[in-house]
Design an enzyme around this catalytic site. Structure first.
Site, PDB file in Angstrom:
ATOM      1  N   GLY A  77      -8.469  -6.292  -7.761  1.00 51.10           N
ATOM      2  CA  GLY A  77      -8.086  -7.674  -8.037  1.00 51.10           C
ATOM      3  C   GLY A  77      -7.878  -8.490  -6.777  1.00 51.10           C
ATOM      4  O   GLY A  77      -8.552  -8.297  -5.766  1.00 51.10           O
ATOM      5  N   CYS A  78      -6.909  -9.388  -6.843  1.00 50.34           N
ATOM      6  CA  CYS A  78      -6.656 -10.318  -5.741  1.00 50.34           C
ATOM      7  C   CYS A  78      -6.275  -9.613  -4.441  1.00 50.34           C
ATOM      8  O   CYS A  78      -6.455 -10.161  -3.361  1.00 50.34           O
ATOM      9  CB  CYS A  78      -5.548 -11.293  -6.131  1.00 50.34           C
ATOM     10  N   ALA A  79      -5.747  -8.416  -4.529  1.00 46.32           N
ATOM     11  CA  ALA A  79      -5.346  -7.674  -3.330  1.00 46.32           C
ATOM     12  C   ALA A  79      -6.505  -6.922  -2.691  1.00 46.32           C
ATOM     13  O   ALA A  79      -6.349  -6.325  -1.634  1.00 46.32           O
ATOM     14  CB  ALA A  79      -4.244  -6.686  -3.689  1.00 46.32           C
TER      15      ALA A  79
END
Length: 181
Positions: free
Chosen positions: A143-145
């Site tokens: 995801g965003c990480a």
């Protein structure tokens, strides 16, 4: 010591203002007015002026099965990744000399918006003249990480192999994962 030697980017094919995206969202969702206003406030609070998409606006108004979305992801992600890599390895803003593909010892590929077997970094290896012994590390589903975790893995790998070169590729095609329901 790990050093970021160059950067390459590739913007998506379509770009829409934040206001245009709000209009699309407003047209797509059949929510009560109060719920819609709360949703649209997120766009106002994001402080984003423009958003990039792999597909045109009309695409969102049509139904697309996962197989079509993923096929489009494979095409767009590969094309965008190759353009970003080409820029990264030749960008004279960062580099005194181009970095040859053959100088890359490790490819780390990060994405969460599509599924690929063989993985995209394997496909990238077949599209550019990387050495056959170039190591590969696909990272999926973070995801965003994902980008930060990819940087962490690249740093760890370079720390363990200080005389080597690592290329980190992060690509997301988030507009292809959008679901109206």
């Amino acid at each position: 010591m790990t050093v970021i030697g160059s950067v390459g980017t590739q913007h998506a094919r379509y770009s829409y203002s934040q206001e245009a995206v709000k209009d699309i969202v407003n047209a797509l969702f059949d929510y009560p007015e109060r719920k819609m206003q709360r949703l649209l406030q997120v766009f106002d609070s994001a402080l984003i002026n423009e958003r990039q998409f792999s597909v045109n606006e009309q695409w969102f108004y049509e139904e697309h099965p996962f197989s079509d979305r993923n096929r489009l992801y494979l095409t767009c992600a590969l094309e965008d990744s190759l353009k970003a890599i080409d820029t990264c390895l030749t960008d004279q803003q960062f580099l005194h000399n181009d970095i040859p593909y053959e100088a890359v010892d490790m490819l780390i590929f990060v994405s969460s918006t599509g599924i690929a077997t063989p993985s995209l970094e394997a496909r990238i290896m077949n599209k550019r003249p990387f050495r056959p012994d170039t190591k590969r590390m696909p990272l999926w589903g973070l995801g965003c990480a994902g980008g930060a975790i990819g940087l962490s893995h690249a740093s760890d790998w370079i720390s363990a192999h200080p005389d080597k070169t690592c290329l980190l590729i992060c690509t997301e095609q988030c507009s292809l994962t959008f679901q109206k329901k």
